[in-house]
Design a protein around this motif. Sequence first.
Motif, PDB file in Angstrom:
ATOM      1  N   TYR A 194      42.694  43.144  48.222  1.00  0.00           N
ATOM      2  CA  TYR A 194      42.256  44.402  47.545  1.00  0.00           C
ATOM      3  C   TYR A 194      43.371  44.521  46.159  1.00  0.00           C
ATOM      4  O   TYR A 194      42.847  44.803  45.088  1.00  0.00           O
ATOM      5  N   TRP A 216      35.264  45.885  48.112  1.00  0.00           N
ATOM      6  CA  TRP A 216      36.248  45.977  48.858  1.00  0.00           C
ATOM      7  C   TRP A 216      36.042  47.522  49.779  1.00  0.00           C
ATOM      8  O   TRP A 216      36.076  47.757  50.911  1.00  0.00           O
ATOM      9  N   LEU A 217      36.155  48.525  48.786  1.00  0.00           N
ATOM     10  CA  LEU A 217      35.856  49.860  49.344  1.00  0.00           C
ATOM     11  C   LEU A 217      34.770  50.039  50.257  1.00  0.00           C
ATOM     12  O   LEU A 217      34.654  50.951  51.065  1.00  0.00           O
ATOM     13  N   LYS A 270      37.159  45.568  43.740  1.00  0.00           N
ATOM     14  CA  LYS A 270      37.412  46.446  44.353  1.00  0.00           C
ATOM     15  C   LYS A 270      36.756  47.408  45.006  1.00  0.00           C
ATOM     16  O   LYS A 270      36.842  47.960  46.106  1.00  0.00           O
ATOM     17  N   PRO A 312      36.755  40.075  51.330  1.00  0.00           N
ATOM     18  CA  PRO A 312      36.864  41.482  52.107  1.00  0.00           C
ATOM     19  C   PRO A 312      35.980  41.398  53.295  1.00  0.00           C
ATOM     20  O   PRO A 312      34.912  41.493  53.039  1.00  0.00           O
ATOM     21  N   GLN A 324      42.415  41.751  43.519  1.00  0.00           N
ATOM     22  CA  GLN A 324      41.170  41.637  43.132  1.00  0.00           C
ATOM     23  C   GLN A 324      40.847  42.236  41.682  1.00  0.00           C
ATOM     24  O   GLN A 324      41.449  43.331  41.429  1.00  0.00           O
TER      25      GLN A 324
END
Length: 117
Positions: free
Chosen positions: A21, A32-33, A29, A85, A24
Motif C-alpha cells: 500500500y 488495494w482498498l 491504492k 495486494p 503503490q
Amino acid sequence: VSSTFSIALSHMDRNKGLELYVDQQSSLKQLWLDLFLLSFKQMRVFQTTSAPVTSATPGQRKRGLGEVEVTNDSASGIPFSGRFPFSFFVHKLIEGMRAVTENAGEAALQQQFSMLG
C-alpha cells in the motif's frame, strides 16, 4: 477497539500487504482498498480470528483476543512478500471459480466473474 484494529491490521499486513500500500501509485491504492474491503468481508476475518481469550497467564489480560498473528503464506519458512495486494484472496477466488467452471463451460465462468461485484 484495539482488538478490532489488531484483526484488521493483521489482515492488511498478510504477506507484507501494508508495504504494498505504501509503495503503490495512487491509482493502485484504490485497488488495494477495494481488495481489502472485499477480502475482509468475504473471508469473514472477524469470525475466524475473534475467539476470546478464555484463560490468561500472568501478565495477560483476561478480556480481548490476546495475541493476533499476522499470517504469512510462505511454504519455506522465509517470510513471503507479496507483489500484488491481497494475492492470497485473488488466488482463493480463482481456485473457487476453476473448481466450479472446470466442467461447466464458459457461461459458468462468466457467471462467476459477475458475482465478484
